[in-house]
Design a protein around this motif. Structure first.
Motif, short mmCIF file in Angstrom:
data_model
loop_
_atom_site.label_atom_id
_atom_site.label_comp_id
_atom_site.label_asym_id
_atom_site.label_seq_id
_atom_site.Cartn_x
_atom_site.Cartn_y
_atom_site.Cartn_z
N VAL A 58 9.03 69.46 56.53
CA VAL A 58 10.37 69.00 56.17
C VAL A 58 10.48 68.80 54.67
N LEU A 59 9.47 68.18 54.06
CA LEU A 59 9.49 67.99 52.61
C LEU A 59 9.45 69.32 51.87
N GLY A 60 8.68 70.29 52.38
CA GLY A 60 8.62 71.60 51.76
C GLY A 60 9.95 72.33 51.81
N PHE A 61 10.58 72.34 52.99
CA PHE A 61 11.90 72.95 53.12
C PHE A 61 12.93 72.23 52.25
N ALA A 62 12.85 70.91 52.21
CA ALA A 62 13.80 70.13 51.42
C ALA A 62 13.68 70.45 49.94
N SER A 63 12.46 70.63 49.45
CA SER A 63 12.30 70.94 48.03
C SER A 63 12.84 72.33 47.69
N VAL A 64 12.64 73.30 48.58
CA VAL A 64 13.18 74.64 48.35
C VAL A 64 14.71 74.61 48.41
N ILE A 65 15.27 73.92 49.39
CA ILE A 65 16.73 73.85 49.51
C ILE A 65 17.34 73.09 48.34
N ALA A 66 16.71 72.00 47.92
CA ALA A 66 17.23 71.24 46.79
C ALA A 66 17.18 72.06 45.50
N SER A 67 16.12 72.82 45.30
CA SER A 67 16.04 73.65 44.09
C SER A 67 17.09 74.76 44.12
N CYS A 68 17.37 75.30 45.30
CA CYS A 68 18.43 76.30 45.43
C CYS A 68 19.79 75.68 45.14
N TRP A 69 19.99 74.48 45.62
CA TRP A 69 21.24 73.77 45.37
C TRP A 69 21.42 73.49 43.88
N ILE A 70 20.37 73.03 43.23
CA ILE A 70 20.44 72.76 41.78
C ILE A 70 20.72 74.05 41.02
N ILE A 127 6.79 74.97 33.77
CA ILE A 127 6.31 74.52 32.47
C ILE A 127 6.90 75.37 31.37
N ASP A 128 6.99 76.67 31.59
CA ASP A 128 7.60 77.57 30.61
C ASP A 128 9.06 77.20 30.37
N ALA A 129 9.80 77.00 31.44
CA ALA A 129 11.22 76.66 31.29
C ALA A 129 11.40 75.31 30.61
N THR A 130 10.49 74.38 30.86
CA THR A 130 10.59 73.07 30.24
C THR A 130 10.38 73.15 28.73
N PHE A 131 9.40 73.91 28.29
CA PHE A 131 9.12 73.98 26.86
C PHE A 131 10.10 74.86 26.11
N VAL A 132 10.59 75.90 26.74
CA VAL A 132 11.53 76.79 26.06
C VAL A 132 12.92 76.15 25.97
N ASN A 133 13.32 75.46 27.02
CA ASN A 133 14.66 74.86 27.08
C ASN A 133 14.58 73.37 27.32
N SER A 134 13.88 72.65 26.47
CA SER A 134 13.66 71.22 26.71
C SER A 134 14.95 70.42 26.60
N ASP A 135 15.95 70.90 25.88
CA ASP A 135 17.20 70.16 25.76
C ASP A 135 18.05 70.25 27.03
N GLN A 136 17.83 71.27 27.85
CA GLN A 136 18.61 71.44 29.07
C GLN A 136 17.89 70.92 30.32
N MET A 137 16.68 70.47 30.16
CA MET A 137 15.89 70.01 31.30
C MET A 137 16.13 68.53 31.55
N SER A 138 16.52 68.23 32.75
CA SER A 138 16.64 66.85 33.18
C SER A 138 15.33 66.46 33.87
N GLY A 139 14.95 65.21 33.76
CA GLY A 139 13.74 64.76 34.42
C GLY A 139 13.83 64.85 35.93
N GLY A 140 15.04 64.81 36.46
CA GLY A 140 15.24 64.90 37.89
C GLY A 140 14.90 66.27 38.46
N TYR A 141 14.93 67.29 37.61
CA TYR A 141 14.61 68.64 38.09
C TYR A 141 13.15 68.75 38.51
N HIS A 142 12.30 67.94 37.94
CA HIS A 142 10.87 68.00 38.27
C HIS A 142 10.55 67.36 39.61
N VAL A 143 11.48 66.57 40.14
CA VAL A 143 11.24 65.90 41.42
C VAL A 143 11.04 66.93 42.53
#
Length: 158
Positions: A102-114, A42-58
């Motif tokens: 699997v979903l938990g690991f996938a979300s951590v790996i996807a966030s690392c990839w992003i 939430i902090d990153a979204t409000f401070v850098n709203s121009d750089q946040m893509s909606g896909g990052y919240h997935v």
């Protein structure tokens, strides 16, 4: 003599006799980790709203769904002690738990990839804090899921 010696303090409801202190502390710790993870995003979204893509919240949403999936089944259901009904029995509970992990690991790996691809890669002009907060969020949500799953005691009656 302290100035708070005369203030009446009532016993905490969470730690009364009959309840498990370990389960209460696990719930408090997991809740704090989950809250802190979402707070970073939430902090990153409000401070850098121009750089946040909606896909990052997935990633965070999938991590939250994973937390719910992992902790909705008890250890007794996984072991087959108290769950014999339904179409799948304890095998279905194990499959549900596996899919949650699997979903938990996938979300951590996807966030690392992003983080690496979008924020640390060559030529990236974005603020690195957005990617770091995305990774921290998913790591803390997964940690909260593990803390609550493996640190609680399931011997209470509903």
């Amino acid at each position: 003599m302290s100035c708070l010696d005369n203030v009446p303090l009532h016993a905490c409801v969470w730690f009364e006799d009959g309840g498990s202190r370990k389960t209460s502390l696990a719930a408090i710790t997991a809740g704090f980790l989950f809250f802190t993870g979402w707070w970073f995003m939430i902090d990153a979204t409000f401070v850098n709203s121009d750089q946040m893509s909606g896909g990052y919240h997935v990633c965070g949403i999938v991590g939250t769904i994973s937390l719910i999936m992992v902790n909705i089944v008890s250890n007794a259901q996984i072991e087959g002690d108290s769950y014999s009904g339904g179409c799948f029995g304890s095998r279905g509970a194990r499959a549900w738990l596996f899919m949650g992990f699997v979903l938990g690991f996938a979300s951590v790996i996807a966030s690392c990839w992003i983080l690496i691809a979008d924020f640390l890669g060559p030529g990236s002009k974005s603020n690195t804090w957005v990617g770091v907060s995305l990774f921290i969020q998913n790591f803390l949500i997964f940690a909260a899921s593990l803390v609550y799953k493996f640190c609680r005691v399931d011997d209470f009656v509903y």
